[in-house]
Motif scaffolding. Structure first.
Motif, PDB file in Angstrom:
ATOM      1  N   VAL A  47     -41.191 -14.041 -19.120  1.00 30.81           N
ATOM      2  CA  VAL A  47     -42.598 -13.962 -18.105  1.00 30.81           C
ATOM      3  C   VAL A  47     -43.349 -12.783 -18.209  1.00 30.81           C
ATOM      4  O   VAL A  47     -44.565 -12.573 -17.592  1.00 30.81           O
ATOM      5  CB  VAL A  47     -42.185 -14.408 -16.700  1.00 30.81           C
ATOM      6  CG1 VAL A  47     -41.545 -15.817 -16.439  1.00 30.81           C
ATOM      7  CG2 VAL A  47     -41.051 -13.647 -16.077  1.00 30.81           C
ATOM      8  N   LEU A  76     -47.968 -11.255 -11.478  1.00 34.62           N
ATOM      9  CA  LEU A  76     -46.518 -11.550 -11.369  1.00 34.62           C
ATOM     10  C   LEU A  76     -45.870 -10.702 -10.302  1.00 34.62           C
ATOM     11  O   LEU A  76     -45.890  -9.583 -10.633  1.00 34.62           O
ATOM     12  CB  LEU A  76     -45.834 -11.562 -12.928  1.00 34.62           C
ATOM     13  CG  LEU A  76     -44.092 -11.711 -12.791  1.00 34.62           C
ATOM     14  CD1 LEU A  76     -44.243 -13.265 -12.512  1.00 34.62           C
ATOM     15  CD2 LEU A  76     -43.771 -11.391 -14.291  1.00 34.62           C
ATOM     16  N   ARG A 131     -42.082  -9.554  -9.141  1.00 34.28           N
ATOM     17  CA  ARG A 131     -40.763  -9.829  -9.669  1.00 34.28           C
ATOM     18  C   ARG A 131     -39.539  -8.737  -8.795  1.00 34.28           C
ATOM     19  O   ARG A 131     -39.906  -7.678  -9.247  1.00 34.28           O
ATOM     20  CB  ARG A 131     -40.608  -9.667 -11.266  1.00 34.28           C
ATOM     21  CG  ARG A 131     -39.022  -9.980 -11.543  1.00 34.28           C
ATOM     22  CD  ARG A 131     -39.309  -9.921 -13.117  1.00 34.28           C
ATOM     23  NE  ARG A 131     -39.279  -8.818 -13.820  1.00 34.28           N
ATOM     24  CZ  ARG A 131     -38.480  -7.783 -14.141  1.00 34.28           C
ATOM     25  NH1 ARG A 131     -37.275  -8.338 -13.915  1.00 34.28           N
ATOM     26  NH2 ARG A 131     -38.584  -6.648 -14.574  1.00 34.28           N
TER      27      ARG A 131
END
Length: 448
Positions: A285, A409, A411
């Protein structure tokens, strides 16, 4: 009890966290568990053992060998060899167990122990758990002729280099390459493999002294390679890490070609040769959106996983994919290797250059990297990342602002109390602005 095994074996400060006693106990336990699992099938077991150039690898190797031999395992010493070389020889020699002593790209004071099963593949998590549980339990020690023998394989570098060269189709004659060996495990086999494939090789950082591994060089310090490529007028440069399981590149102008670009080059080459299973490549990702967009435009699918080469490998095994990798330079070509292999990667990029007559800059231009900004937000409760409604709304707003021109994103770190905020956008200023705004919301909402 805290697990000893992490995502890539047992790793820690050599002679601090990772002691000779621990190395010996782990090796004895591994021999017992694999024997009980039927791995040895009633025959006298054989293990191969390799290491990188860290000085601590010497005493850890002695401890591992002592543990294995005392448990009745014959040991074949490979010496200083990359992790993928140990993995390949584990399979090639039909060994029951492979052991690699390395902490990869970590600084010299660290070291690690990685066990490999038959065929050179990573041990299943269940086996690693069983090895930990068995440590220091009473056992019947073999005596007399039943103890293991220890030998040295003097041809390990020669065999591995020949294997690497057998995987490419074109002579590399006429290509000048600078290879940064990070004073690590590839200092001998890396230059040898490239030279035997026909390339003119300038080897740098290839003089290990036991303490200089990864020290201001290799894949984590590309400025050394960039300077050398320009100074030597080379066509291309490659930088390996300490155990040579990853590779990054530099073109003739000194510009960096990262793992995403390398993966794109190899994906198109393999698709053209009919070797890219299901016309799909596996990435994480964290791969740049420009990579995904370029592959889509070329008709290549992208299967994305969590960050970590183990997750890439798992996805490849599950569906039979033949190529996968990470932005960091871990590239797995499953037809030739069971793990990331930096020298193999370099050879196949060079093979593509030789086959097409194109420069690395031209080949890497298949994708345009979107500006990417990564902000680490420490001191937060990372377990609530997906639960906070205010944070979710802020992310949704940022995604709406970016549309198809970028992505967001969030994370949680796997090892630290922090959240990583990654933003890709059409411009670096926009990416930085959105990343900073989201980082502020993360800190406000999740602060400990």
């Amino acid at each position: 009890m805290v697990r000893l095994f992490g995502t890539d074996g047992v790793r820690g400060l050599a002679n601090g966290d990772l002691t000779a006693e621990l190395a010996l106990d782990l090796s004895v336990s591994a021999a017992h568990i694999l024997a009980e699992a039927g791995t040895f099938n009633g025959h006298r077991p054989v293990a191969v053992v390799g290491r990188d150039t860290r000085i601590s690898g010497q005493f850890l190797e002695a401890a591992v060998v002592a543990g294995l031999a005392s448990a009745g395992v014959d040991v074949l010493l490979l010496g200083e060899l990359p992790t993928p070389g140990v993995a390949w020889l584990t399979g090639e020699l039909g060994a029951d167990l492979g052991v690699m002593l390395s902490a990869s790209h970590n600084a010299m004071p660290d070291n690690g122990i990685k066990f490999l099963a038959r065929g050179g593949v990573k041990l299943d998590d269940a086996i690693e758990v069983a090895i930990e549980k068995r440590m220091r339990e009473p056992w019947d020690r073999p005596t007399g002729a039943a103890v293991g023998r220890v030998r040295t394989l003097d041809t390990a570098v020669e065999q591995y280099a020949a294997h690497l060269d057998s995987t490419i189709s074109h002579s590399l004659e006429g290509i000048k390459v600078v290879l940064d060996c990070a004073h690590g495990a590839a200092f001998e086999v890396g230059p040898r493999a490239l030279r035997e494939a026909g390339a003119e090789v300038v080897a740098i950082c290839a003089e290990p002294d036991g303490v200089n591994i990864n020290d201001g060089c290799g894949s984590t310090h590309l400025e050394v390679l960039q300077k050398a490529v320009v100074e030597h007028g080379a066509d291309v440069g490659f930088a390996l890490d300490g155990d040579a399981d990853r590779c990054l590149a530099v073109d003739a102008s000194g510009a960096i070609v990262d793992g995403d670009q390398i993966l794109a080059i190899l994906a198109l080459a393999m698709r053209e040769a009919g070797e890219l299973h299901d016309d799909t490549v596996v990435a994480t990702v964290m791969s740049n959106l420009g990579f995904v967009q370029a592959m889509k435009a070329a008709g290549v699918g992208v299967r994305q996983t969590k960050v970590g080469d183990r997750y890439v490998l798992e996805a490849m095994k599950l569906s039979g994919f033949t190529l996968g990798g990470e932005q960091s330079g871990h590239v797995i070509m499953s037809r030739h290797a069971t793990t990331g292999d930096g020298i193999l990667t370099a050879l196949h990029v060079l093979d593509r250059m030789a086959a097409t007559g194109r420069t690395l800059a031209d080949l890497g231009g298949v994708m345009t990297r979107l500006p990417q900004v990564l902000v680490n937000v420490p001191g937060v409760d990372k377990s609530r990342t997906d639960e906070d409604f205010v944070l979710a709304a802020a992310v949704a707003e940022a995604e709406a602002e970016l549309g198809d021109t970028g992505r967001v994103l969030l994370r949680p770190s796997g090892t630290e109390p922090l959240v990583r905020v990654m933003v890709e956008a059409a411009s670096a200023d926009q990416a930085r602005d959105i990343a900073d705004r989201l980082a502020a919301v993360v800190h406000q909402q999740l602060a400990l």
